[in-house]
Design a protein around this motif. Structure first.
Motif, PDB file in Angstrom:
ATOM      1  N   LYS A  13       0.822  -1.209   0.000  1.00  9.12           N
ATOM      2  CA  LYS A  13       0.000   0.000   0.000  1.00  9.12           C
ATOM      3  C   LYS A  13       0.857   1.260   0.000  1.00  9.12           C
ATOM      4  CE  LYS A  13      -3.907  -2.044   2.535  1.00  9.12           C
ATOM      5  NZ  LYS A  13      -4.655  -2.012   3.834  1.00  9.12           N
ATOM      6  N   LEU A  14       2.057   1.155   0.556  1.00  2.00           N
ATOM      7  CA  LEU A  14       2.936   2.320   0.690  1.00  2.00           C
ATOM      8  C   LEU A  14       3.804   2.555  -0.545  1.00  2.00           C
ATOM      9  CD1 LEU A  14       4.147   1.669   4.350  1.00  2.00           C
ATOM     10  CD2 LEU A  14       2.607   3.502   3.622  1.00  2.00           C
ATOM     11  N   GLY A  15       3.946   1.553  -1.376  1.00  6.45           N
ATOM     12  CA  GLY A  15       4.841   1.648  -2.522  1.00  6.45           C
ATOM     13  C   GLY A  15       4.281   2.480  -3.664  1.00  6.45           C
ATOM     14  N   THR A  16       5.194   3.011  -4.466  1.00  5.71           N
ATOM     15  CA  THR A  16       4.795   3.743  -5.665  1.00  5.71           C
ATOM     16  C   THR A  16       5.636   3.238  -6.850  1.00  5.71           C
ATOM     17  OG1 THR A  16       6.417   5.542  -5.519  1.00  5.71           O
ATOM     18  CG2 THR A  16       4.369   5.796  -4.244  1.00  5.71           C
ATOM     19  N   PRO A  17       5.057   3.165  -8.036  1.00  2.00           N
ATOM     20  CA  PRO A  17       5.798   2.700  -9.211  1.00  2.00           C
ATOM     21  C   PRO A  17       7.037   3.536  -9.504  1.00  2.00           C
ATOM     22  CG  PRO A  17       3.446   2.674  -9.648  1.00  2.00           C
ATOM     23  CD  PRO A  17       3.635   3.390  -8.338  1.00  2.00           C
ATOM     24  N   ALA A  18       6.937   4.852  -9.303  1.00  2.00           N
ATOM     25  CA  ALA A  18       8.074   5.735  -9.599  1.00  2.00           C
ATOM     26  C   ALA A  18       9.258   5.424  -8.687  1.00  2.00           C
ATOM     27  CB  ALA A  18       7.658   7.197  -9.442  1.00  2.00           C
ATOM     28  N   ARG A  19       8.992   5.271  -7.388  1.00  2.00           N
ATOM     29  CA  ARG A  19      10.077   4.954  -6.454  1.00  2.00           C
ATOM     30  C   ARG A  19      10.615   3.548  -6.703  1.00  2.00           C
ATOM     31  NH1 ARG A  19       7.101   7.750  -1.970  1.00  2.00           N
ATOM     32  NH2 ARG A  19       6.402   5.693  -1.303  1.00  2.00           N
ATOM     33  N   ALA A  20       9.726   2.628  -7.075  1.00  2.00           N
ATOM     34  CA  ALA A  20      10.164   1.264  -7.365  1.00  2.00           C
ATOM     35  C   ALA A  20      11.127   1.251  -8.550  1.00  2.00           C
ATOM     36  CB  ALA A  20       8.956   0.373  -7.662  1.00  2.00           C
ATOM     37  N   LYS A  21      10.837   2.029  -9.562  1.00  2.00           N
ATOM     38  CA  LYS A  21      11.697   2.103 -10.740  1.00  2.00           C
ATOM     39  C   LYS A  21      13.057   2.691 -10.390  1.00  2.00           C
ATOM     40  CE  LYS A  21      11.831   3.891 -15.479  1.00  2.00           C
ATOM     41  NZ  LYS A  21      11.090   4.680 -16.499  1.00  2.00           N
ATOM     42  N   THR A  22      13.052   3.747  -9.573  1.00  2.00           N
ATOM     43  CA  THR A  22      14.306   4.367  -9.153  1.00  2.00           C
ATOM     44  C   THR A  22      15.140   3.406  -8.311  1.00  2.00           C
ATOM     45  OG1 THR A  22      13.308   6.576  -9.154  1.00  2.00           O
ATOM     46  CG2 THR A  22      15.304   6.287  -7.846  1.00  2.00           C
ATOM     47  N   ALA A  23      14.480   2.692  -7.395  1.00  2.00           N
ATOM     48  CA  ALA A  23      15.189   1.746  -6.533  1.00  2.00           C
ATOM     49  C   ALA A  23      15.784   0.597  -7.344  1.00  2.00           C
ATOM     50  CB  ALA A  23      14.243   1.197  -5.462  1.00  2.00           C
ATOM     51  N   ALA A  24      15.029   0.121  -8.337  1.00  2.00           N
ATOM     52  CA  ALA A  24      15.527  -0.977  -9.172  1.00  2.00           C
ATOM     53  C   ALA A  24      16.786  -0.560  -9.923  1.00  2.00           C
ATOM     54  CB  ALA A  24      14.442  -1.401 -10.157  1.00  2.00           C
ATOM     55  N   TRP A  25      16.831   0.685 -10.351  1.00  2.00           N
ATOM     56  CA  TRP A  25      18.037   1.202 -11.015  1.00  2.00           C
ATOM     57  C   TRP A  25      19.174   1.377 -10.010  1.00  2.00           C
ATOM     58  CZ3 TRP A  25      20.492   5.820  -9.843  1.00  2.00           C
ATOM     59  CH2 TRP A  25      21.566   6.158 -10.671  1.00  2.00           C
ATOM     60  N   TYR A  26      18.873   1.959  -8.849  1.00  2.00           N
ATOM     61  CA  TYR A  26      19.891   2.263  -7.852  1.00  2.00           C
ATOM     62  C   TYR A  26      20.544   1.001  -7.314  1.00  2.00           C
ATOM     63  CZ  TYR A  26      21.983   4.408  -3.696  1.00  2.00           C
ATOM     64  OH  TYR A  26      22.865   4.842  -2.741  1.00  2.00           O
ATOM     65  N   PHE A  27      19.764  -0.043  -7.137  1.00  2.00           N
ATOM     66  CA  PHE A  27      20.294  -1.291  -6.580  1.00  2.00           C
ATOM     67  C   PHE A  27      20.694  -2.298  -7.652  1.00  2.00           C
ATOM     68  CE2 PHE A  27      18.118   0.457  -2.870  1.00  2.00           C
ATOM     69  CZ  PHE A  27      19.043   0.202  -1.875  1.00  2.00           C
ATOM     70  N   LYS A  28      20.878  -1.815  -8.860  1.00  2.00           N
ATOM     71  CA  LYS A  28      21.486  -2.598  -9.950  1.00  2.00           C
ATOM     72  C   LYS A  28      20.802  -3.953 -10.163  1.00  2.00           C
ATOM     73  CE  LYS A  28      24.582   0.668 -10.020  1.00  2.00           C
ATOM     74  NZ  LYS A  28      24.463   1.767 -10.994  1.00  2.00           N
ATOM     75  N   THR A  29      19.525  -3.903 -10.543  1.00  2.00           N
ATOM     76  CA  THR A  29      18.768  -5.142 -10.707  1.00  2.00           C
ATOM     77  C   THR A  29      18.802  -5.683 -12.142  1.00  2.00           C
ATOM     78  OG1 THR A  29      16.708  -3.922 -11.135  1.00  2.00           O
ATOM     79  CG2 THR A  29      17.191  -4.516  -8.845  1.00  2.00           C
ATOM     80  N   GLY A  30      19.529  -5.013 -13.019  1.00  2.00           N
ATOM     81  CA  GLY A  30      19.617  -5.489 -14.401  1.00  2.00           C
ATOM     82  C   GLY A  30      20.400  -6.779 -14.523  1.00  2.00           C
ATOM     83  N   LYS A  31      20.233  -7.455 -15.636  1.00  2.00           N
ATOM     84  CA  LYS A  31      20.910  -8.720 -15.872  1.00  2.00           C
ATOM     85  C   LYS A  31      22.419  -8.545 -15.805  1.00  2.00           C
ATOM     86  CE  LYS A  31      20.909 -12.709 -18.958  1.00  2.00           C
ATOM     87  NZ  LYS A  31      20.353 -13.300 -20.198  1.00  2.00           N
ATOM     88  N   GLY A  32      23.067  -9.420 -15.061  1.00  2.00           N
ATOM     89  CA  GLY A  32      24.515  -9.360 -14.926  1.00  2.00           C
ATOM     90  C   GLY A  32      24.993  -8.493 -13.782  1.00  2.00           C
ATOM     91  N   HIS A  33      24.073  -7.781 -13.115  1.00  2.00           N
ATOM     92  CA  HIS A  33      24.453  -6.918 -11.999  1.00  2.00           C
ATOM     93  C   HIS A  33      24.201  -7.614 -10.656  1.00  2.00           C
ATOM     94  CE1 HIS A  33      25.284  -3.335 -14.410  1.00  2.00           C
ATOM     95  NE2 HIS A  33      24.243  -3.683 -15.152  1.00  2.00           N
ATOM     96  N   TYR A  34      24.735  -7.025  -9.584  1.00  2.00           N
ATOM     97  CA  TYR A  34      24.684  -7.699  -8.287  1.00  2.00           C
ATOM     98  C   TYR A  34      23.265  -7.879  -7.757  1.00  2.00           C
ATOM     99  CZ  TYR A  34      24.333  -2.975  -6.199  1.00  2.00           C
ATOM    100  OH  TYR A  34      23.950  -1.708  -5.862  1.00  2.00           O
ATOM    101  N   GLY A  35      22.340  -6.998  -8.143  1.00  2.85           N
ATOM    102  CA  GLY A  35      20.970  -7.090  -7.636  1.00  2.85           C
ATOM    103  C   GLY A  35      19.995  -7.715  -8.610  1.00  2.85           C
ATOM    104  N   TYR A  36      20.531  -8.438  -9.586  1.00  5.47           N
ATOM    105  CA  TYR A  36      19.682  -8.994 -10.641  1.00  5.47           C
ATOM    106  C   TYR A  36      18.536  -9.830 -10.062  1.00  5.47           C
ATOM    107  CZ  TYR A  36      18.195 -11.774 -14.663  1.00  5.47           C
ATOM    108  OH  TYR A  36      17.443 -12.368 -15.647  1.00  5.47           O
ATOM    109  N   GLY A  37      17.323  -9.514 -10.518  1.00 10.79           N
ATOM    110  CA  GLY A  37      16.151 -10.273 -10.106  1.00 10.79           C
ATOM    111  C   GLY A  37      15.439  -9.726  -8.888  1.00 10.79           C
ATOM    112  N   ASP A  38      16.058  -8.778  -8.172  1.00  6.24           N
ATOM    113  CA  ASP A  38      15.405  -8.210  -6.997  1.00  6.24           C
ATOM    114  C   ASP A  38      14.201  -7.379  -7.437  1.00  6.24           C
ATOM    115  OD1 ASP A  38      15.021  -7.807  -4.318  1.00  6.24           O
ATOM    116  OD2 ASP A  38      16.950  -6.846  -3.941  1.00  6.24           O
ATOM    117  N   ILE A  39      13.149  -7.406  -6.629  1.00  7.19           N
ATOM    118  CA  ILE A  39      11.904  -6.720  -6.960  1.00  7.19           C
ATOM    119  C   ILE A  39      11.603  -5.672  -5.894  1.00  7.19           C
ATOM    120  CG2 ILE A  39       9.437  -7.002  -7.424  1.00  7.19           C
ATOM    121  CD1 ILE A  39      10.055  -9.965  -8.032  1.00  7.19           C
TER     122      ILE A  39
END
Length: 240
Positions: A13-39
């Motif tokens: 309920k507290l989450g927002t798509p905009a912050r989720a997108k920023t966090a996914a970038w900040y924590f390196k969730t792309g393929k091959g990066h340390y945070g890959y697959g984190d949601i």
């Protein structure tokens, strides 16, 4: 009744798509990066801490469910709750929380999760105990276990103990991951805040072979002339 399910529901309920997108970038969730697959849900840390206080009495069984969630904020909130329970517990309770933490350390799988929990649970638990487990973790193939090993020693540094920090830092000198370079450099800098001569002695011995990022972090607070002198000891081209 407070459960892992209700905690996850409240976080969503507290989450927002905009912050989720920023966090996914900040924590390196792309393929091959340390945070890959984190949601990410996109919940701020202050909001998570506030929610953790509401759920401070969540049973360990429910915390276990929450910490195993694929959602990053669920795991971090679970750790905030666990830290709170550790701090309020008597000796037996602290030991139980520390065991719980170690048994589920695979869920502590990003740098913010490690940094928010390792010194405040494992480090404090080991303050008057055998610390062999930290050396085992430091030799692990798992990035996050190695980071837990060095960051946990922050608890010792705060009590003016740094033998284990320096020993584990030595073990990690040849680590290939940038997040370990930063963590070790940070802990060496913390040692310097307590006893500058201890940090300087370590750097004089190992600066020439330390990864440049590690050395930069460790020497960050030195006077410019001394900082440059240490950096000059390190070859400009890394060996890997």
């Amino acid at each position: 009744m407070l459960t892992a399910h209700s905690a996850a529901k409240d976080l969503k309920k507290l989450g927002t798509p905009a912050r989720a997108k920023t966090a996914a970038w900040y924590f390196k969730t792309g393929k091959g990066h340390y945070g890959y697959g984190d949601i990410f849900l996109g919940v701020t840390v202050p909001e998570q801490r506030k929610l953790a206080k509401r759920y401070r009495d969540l049973p360990l069984g429910e915390i276990s469910t929450l910490i195993k969630s694929p959602l990053h904020e669920c795991r971090l909130t679970a750790l905030f709750i666990l830290v709170g329970q550790f701090e309020c517990a008597a000796a037996e309770g602290k030991a139980r929380v520390a065991r719980f933490y170690l048994q589920r350390r695979k869920c502590v799988n990003n740098w913010d999760l490690v940094d928010s929990s390792a010194p405040r649970i494992l480090g404090r638990h080991l303050s008057d105990k055998n610390r062999t487990i930290l050396y085992k973790l430091a030799r692990s193939k798992n990035l996050w276990e190695r980071r837990i090993a060095i960051i946990a020693t922050l608890a010792f540094i705060k009590e003016n103990e740094y033998t284990d920090t320096l020993a584990i830092a030595k073990l990690l000198l040849n680590d290939r991951h940038d997040l370990i370079h930063k963590a070790v450099g940070w802990m060496l800098r913390e040692v310097g805040k307590k006893k500058l001569s201890a940090e300087e002695a370590f750097l004089k011995k190992y600066a020439a072979v330390m990864p440049r990022t590690m050395l930069r972090y460790a020497s960050e607070k030195f006077p410019e002339k001394k900082r440059r002198a240490f950096l000059a000891m390190r070859p400009k081209i890394e060996k890997y």
